[in-house]
Design a protein around this motif. Structure first.
Motif, PDB file in Angstrom:
ATOM      1  N   ILE A 197       0.838  -1.197   0.000  1.00 46.57           N
ATOM      2  CA  ILE A 197       0.000   0.000   0.000  1.00 46.57           C
ATOM      3  C   ILE A 197       0.876   1.252   0.000  1.00 46.57           C
ATOM      4  CG2 ILE A 197      -1.655   1.350   1.354  1.00 46.57           C
ATOM      5  CD1 ILE A 197      -2.830  -1.307   2.338  1.00 46.57           C
ATOM      6  N   ALA A 198       1.951   1.222   0.798  1.00 45.39           N
ATOM      7  CA  ALA A 198       2.859   2.369   0.868  1.00 45.39           C
ATOM      8  C   ALA A 198       3.500   2.630  -0.488  1.00 45.39           C
ATOM      9  CB  ALA A 198       3.933   2.118   1.927  1.00 45.39           C
ATOM     10  N   GLU A 199       3.919   1.579  -1.152  1.00 38.60           N
ATOM     11  CA  GLU A 199       4.563   1.729  -2.463  1.00 38.60           C
ATOM     12  C   GLU A 199       3.588   2.251  -3.512  1.00 38.60           C
ATOM     13  OE1 GLU A 199       8.068  -1.680  -2.095  1.00 38.60           O
ATOM     14  OE2 GLU A 199       6.129  -2.211  -2.969  1.00 38.60           O
ATOM     15  N   SER A 200       2.358   1.791  -3.454  1.00 38.74           N
ATOM     16  CA  SER A 200       1.362   2.256  -4.419  1.00 38.74           C
ATOM     17  C   SER A 200       0.996   3.716  -4.180  1.00 38.74           C
ATOM     18  CB  SER A 200       0.102   1.386  -4.362  1.00 38.74           C
ATOM     19  OG  SER A 200      -0.557   1.528  -3.112  1.00 38.74           O
ATOM     20  N   SER A 201       1.147   4.173  -2.937  1.00 32.96           N
ATOM     21  CA  SER A 201       0.857   5.572  -2.608  1.00 32.96           C
ATOM     22  C   SER A 201       1.952   6.503  -3.093  1.00 32.96           C
ATOM     23  CB  SER A 201       0.697   5.743  -1.102  1.00 32.96           C
ATOM     24  OG  SER A 201       1.955   5.672  -0.454  1.00 32.96           O
ATOM     25  N   ASN A 202       3.174   5.945  -3.194  1.00 35.96           N
ATOM     26  CA  ASN A 202       4.352   6.711  -3.625  1.00 35.96           C
ATOM     27  C   ASN A 202       4.663   7.874  -2.693  1.00 35.96           C
ATOM     28  OD1 ASN A 202       6.532   6.927  -5.425  1.00 35.96           O
ATOM     29  ND2 ASN A 202       5.534   8.563  -6.582  1.00 35.96           N
ATOM     30  N   LEU A 203       4.309   7.699  -1.420  1.00 38.10           N
ATOM     31  CA  LEU A 203       4.631   8.703  -0.412  1.00 38.10           C
ATOM     32  C   LEU A 203       5.902   8.265   0.320  1.00 38.10           C
ATOM     33  CD1 LEU A 203       1.067   9.412   1.050  1.00 38.10           C
ATOM     34  CD2 LEU A 203       2.383  10.844  -0.528  1.00 38.10           C
ATOM     35  N   LYS A 204       6.951   9.063   0.224  1.00 38.97           N
ATOM     36  CA  LYS A 204       8.256   8.653   0.755  1.00 38.97           C
ATOM     37  C   LYS A 204       8.224   8.365   2.251  1.00 38.97           C
ATOM     38  CE  LYS A 204      11.405  10.625  -2.665  1.00 38.97           C
ATOM     39  NZ  LYS A 204      12.567  11.528  -2.892  1.00 38.97           N
ATOM     40  N   GLY A 205       7.513   9.211   3.004  1.00 43.64           N
ATOM     41  CA  GLY A 205       7.471   8.998   4.440  1.00 43.64           C
ATOM     42  C   GLY A 205       6.864   7.660   4.800  1.00 43.64           C
ATOM     43  N   MET A 206       5.771   7.325   4.127  1.00 47.30           N
ATOM     44  CA  MET A 206       5.100   6.053   4.383  1.00 47.30           C
ATOM     45  C   MET A 206       5.975   4.870   3.954  1.00 47.30           C
ATOM     46  SD  MET A 206       1.336   4.763   3.043  1.00 47.30           S
ATOM     47  CE  MET A 206       0.459   6.140   3.777  1.00 47.30           C
ATOM     48  N   MET A 207       6.632   5.005   2.800  1.00 45.24           N
ATOM     49  CA  MET A 207       7.503   3.924   2.324  1.00 45.24           C
ATOM     50  C   MET A 207       8.692   3.744   3.256  1.00 45.24           C
ATOM     51  SD  MET A 207       7.512   4.154  -1.855  1.00 45.24           S
ATOM     52  CE  MET A 207       8.011   5.872  -1.969  1.00 45.24           C
ATOM     53  N   GLN A 208       9.248   4.850   3.721  1.00 46.77           N
ATOM     54  CA  GLN A 208      10.370   4.782   4.653  1.00 46.77           C
ATOM     55  C   GLN A 208       9.989   3.997   5.905  1.00 46.77           C
ATOM     56  OE1 GLN A 208      11.398   8.540   6.352  1.00 46.77           O
ATOM     57  NE2 GLN A 208      13.329   7.848   7.206  1.00 46.77           N
ATOM     58  N   TRP A 209       8.822   4.348   6.453  1.00 52.30           N
ATOM     59  CA  TRP A 209       8.358   3.671   7.661  1.00 52.30           C
ATOM     60  C   TRP A 209       8.155   2.185   7.399  1.00 52.30           C
ATOM     61  CZ3 TRP A 209       5.070   0.671  10.237  1.00 52.30           C
ATOM     62  CH2 TRP A 209       4.997   0.825  11.623  1.00 52.30           C
ATOM     63  N   ALA A 210       7.542   1.852   6.259  1.00 52.65           N
ATOM     64  CA  ALA A 210       7.260   0.457   5.925  1.00 52.65           C
ATOM     65  C   ALA A 210       8.555  -0.338   5.747  1.00 52.65           C
ATOM     66  CB  ALA A 210       6.415   0.382   4.657  1.00 52.65           C
ATOM     67  N   TYR A 211       9.521   0.222   5.023  1.00 54.09           N
ATOM     68  CA  TYR A 211      10.780  -0.475   4.792  1.00 54.09           C
ATOM     69  C   TYR A 211      11.555  -0.661   6.093  1.00 54.09           C
ATOM     70  CZ  TYR A 211      10.046   0.511  -0.191  1.00 54.09           C
ATOM     71  OH  TYR A 211       9.539   0.573  -1.457  1.00 54.09           O
ATOM     72  N   THR A 212      11.542   0.360   6.935  1.00 55.03           N
ATOM     73  CA  THR A 212      12.245   0.287   8.218  1.00 55.03           C
ATOM     74  C   THR A 212      11.722  -0.863   9.071  1.00 55.03           C
ATOM     75  OG1 THR A 212      12.652   2.666   8.252  1.00 55.03           O
ATOM     76  CG2 THR A 212      12.755   1.530  10.353  1.00 55.03           C
ATOM     77  N   ASN A 213      10.427  -0.923   9.214  1.00 54.75           N
ATOM     78  CA  ASN A 213       9.844  -1.922  10.098  1.00 54.75           C
ATOM     79  C   ASN A 213       9.793  -3.303   9.469  1.00 54.75           C
ATOM     80  OD1 ASN A 213       8.862  -0.421  12.658  1.00 54.75           O
ATOM     81  ND2 ASN A 213       8.413   0.941  10.957  1.00 54.75           N
ATOM     82  N   SER A 214       9.698  -3.373   8.144  1.00 54.60           N
ATOM     83  CA  SER A 214       9.806  -4.663   7.473  1.00 54.60           C
ATOM     84  C   SER A 214      11.195  -5.238   7.713  1.00 54.60           C
ATOM     85  CB  SER A 214       9.553  -4.503   5.969  1.00 54.60           C
ATOM     86  OG  SER A 214       8.203  -4.166   5.709  1.00 54.60           O
ATOM     87  N   ALA A 215      12.224  -4.386   7.603  1.00 55.20           N
ATOM     88  CA  ALA A 215      13.598  -4.826   7.840  1.00 55.20           C
ATOM     89  C   ALA A 215      13.761  -5.330   9.264  1.00 55.20           C
ATOM     90  CB  ALA A 215      14.569  -3.680   7.565  1.00 55.20           C
ATOM     91  N   ASP A 216      13.093  -4.663  10.198  1.00 58.23           N
ATOM     92  CA  ASP A 216      13.145  -5.072  11.600  1.00 58.23           C
ATOM     93  C   ASP A 216      12.596  -6.489  11.764  1.00 58.23           C
ATOM     94  OD1 ASP A 216      13.607  -4.866  14.286  1.00 58.23           O
ATOM     95  OD2 ASP A 216      11.907  -3.560  14.713  1.00 58.23           O
ATOM     96  N   PHE A 217      11.441  -6.746  11.158  1.00 60.17           N
ATOM     97  CA  PHE A 217      10.828  -8.069  11.237  1.00 60.17           C
ATOM     98  C   PHE A 217      11.670  -9.130  10.519  1.00 60.17           C
ATOM     99  CE2 PHE A 217       6.314  -6.252  11.846  1.00 60.17           C
ATOM    100  CZ  PHE A 217       6.415  -6.405  13.222  1.00 60.17           C
ATOM    101  N   TYR A 218      12.165  -8.795   9.322  1.00 64.34           N
ATOM    102  CA  TYR A 218      12.990  -9.749   8.588  1.00 64.34           C
ATOM    103  C   TYR A 218      14.254 -10.090   9.374  1.00 64.34           C
ATOM    104  CZ  TYR A 218      10.120  -8.844   4.403  1.00 64.34           C
ATOM    105  OH  TYR A 218       9.090  -8.728   3.506  1.00 64.34           O
ATOM    106  N   GLY A 219      14.795  -9.083  10.043  1.00 69.88           N
ATOM    107  CA  GLY A 219      15.976  -9.327  10.861  1.00 69.88           C
ATOM    108  C   GLY A 219      15.683 -10.291  11.993  1.00 69.88           C
ATOM    109  N   HIS A 220      14.521 -10.115  12.640  1.00 66.72           N
ATOM    110  CA  HIS A 220      14.126 -11.033  13.716  1.00 66.72           C
ATOM    111  C   HIS A 220      13.946 -12.454  13.192  1.00 66.72           C
ATOM    112  CE1 HIS A 220      12.325  -7.490  16.212  1.00 66.72           C
ATOM    113  NE2 HIS A 220      13.634  -7.528  16.245  1.00 66.72           N
TER     114      HIS A 220
END
Length: 228
Positions: A197-220
């Motif tokens: 959803i963040a990527e389809s919105s093309n809003l950098k702030g939202m994408m940044q947040w999504a990528y940050t927290n996805s990385a957190d989960f993938y790291g775990h």
């Protein structure tokens, strides 16, 4: 924890080395480290509202505007003094409006969340909930605060109240809830939906947040390849 990362954004950069091979590319993340507003511009904005207040002390909306400018300065600099200045302005605005303005109450609650003053945030959100203005946003914040305070029954109730599987805000909270329940797979699944959803919105702030927290989960989960 995901929801602690709403007021300011923090980018998680994971570097994994093997045989001295670099697997991260600075070009991939440097764009997300740049603020759209410079600190100088934000300071100028805060000064504009200060000047307006000096000229018209009774115009309480200027307090809210200046508080917003100070909050942005805190996000850009991490300087706690700006957060405290925003708190002062919001407290004054709330006093003038006799706690009848839900927007000011929620802004102050967000300020308190940034300060990890969750009990005080909850008090303001309860008042905002009673007012009923933009109630769905209030319920989202109530979920956040109840989860932080360990009020899990209340948190689950508010999560159910905002249920919308096509809503970014709901999905990131559902991911957090699944993570709390020890369901890392479910947390990742919902974060991936939120990221789409963040990527389809093309809003950098939202994408940044999504990528940050996805990385957190993938790291775990030990899934380094998905972080790269």
């Amino acid at each position: 924890m995901i929801l602690k990362k709403i007021f300011p954004f923090i980018l998680l950069v994971v570097v994994f080395s093997c045989n001295s091979k670099q697997v991260t590319n600075a070009e991939d993340y440097n764009t997300y480290l740049t603020h759209t507003d410079s600190q100088t511009e934000l300071l100028a904005a805060a000064q504009i509202w200060t000047d307006k207040l000096d000229a018209n002390p009774n115009q309480f909306p200027y307090l809210g505007k200046r508080a917003s400018a100070y909050s942005k300065l805190f996000s850009a600099t991490g300087n706690i003094e700006y957060l405290k200045q925003a708190e002062y302005d919001l407290l004054e605005a709330i006093k003038v409006t006799n706690e009848k303005n839900g927007s000011y109450l929620k802004s102050l609650a967000a300020n308190y969340i940034s300060q990890h003053r969750f009990k005080e945030a909850l008090e303001k959100l309860k008042v905002a909930e009673a007012i009923g203005d933009k109630i769905n946003g209030t319920k989202k914040m109530l979920f956040d605060v109840h989860l932080e305070l360990g009020n899990y029954i209340e948190a689950e109730s508010y999560l159910e109240a905002i249920k919308n599987t096509s809503d970014f805000d709901y999905l990131i909270r559902l991911a957090k809830w699944e993570d709390h329940n020890g369901n890392l797979e479910g947390a990742i699944e919902n974060m991936e939906k939120a990221t789409q959803i963040a990527e389809s919105s093309n809003l950098k702030g939202m994408m940044q947040w999504a990528y940050t927290n996805s990385a957190d989960f993938y790291g775990h989960a030990g899934d380094i390849q998905k972080i790269i």
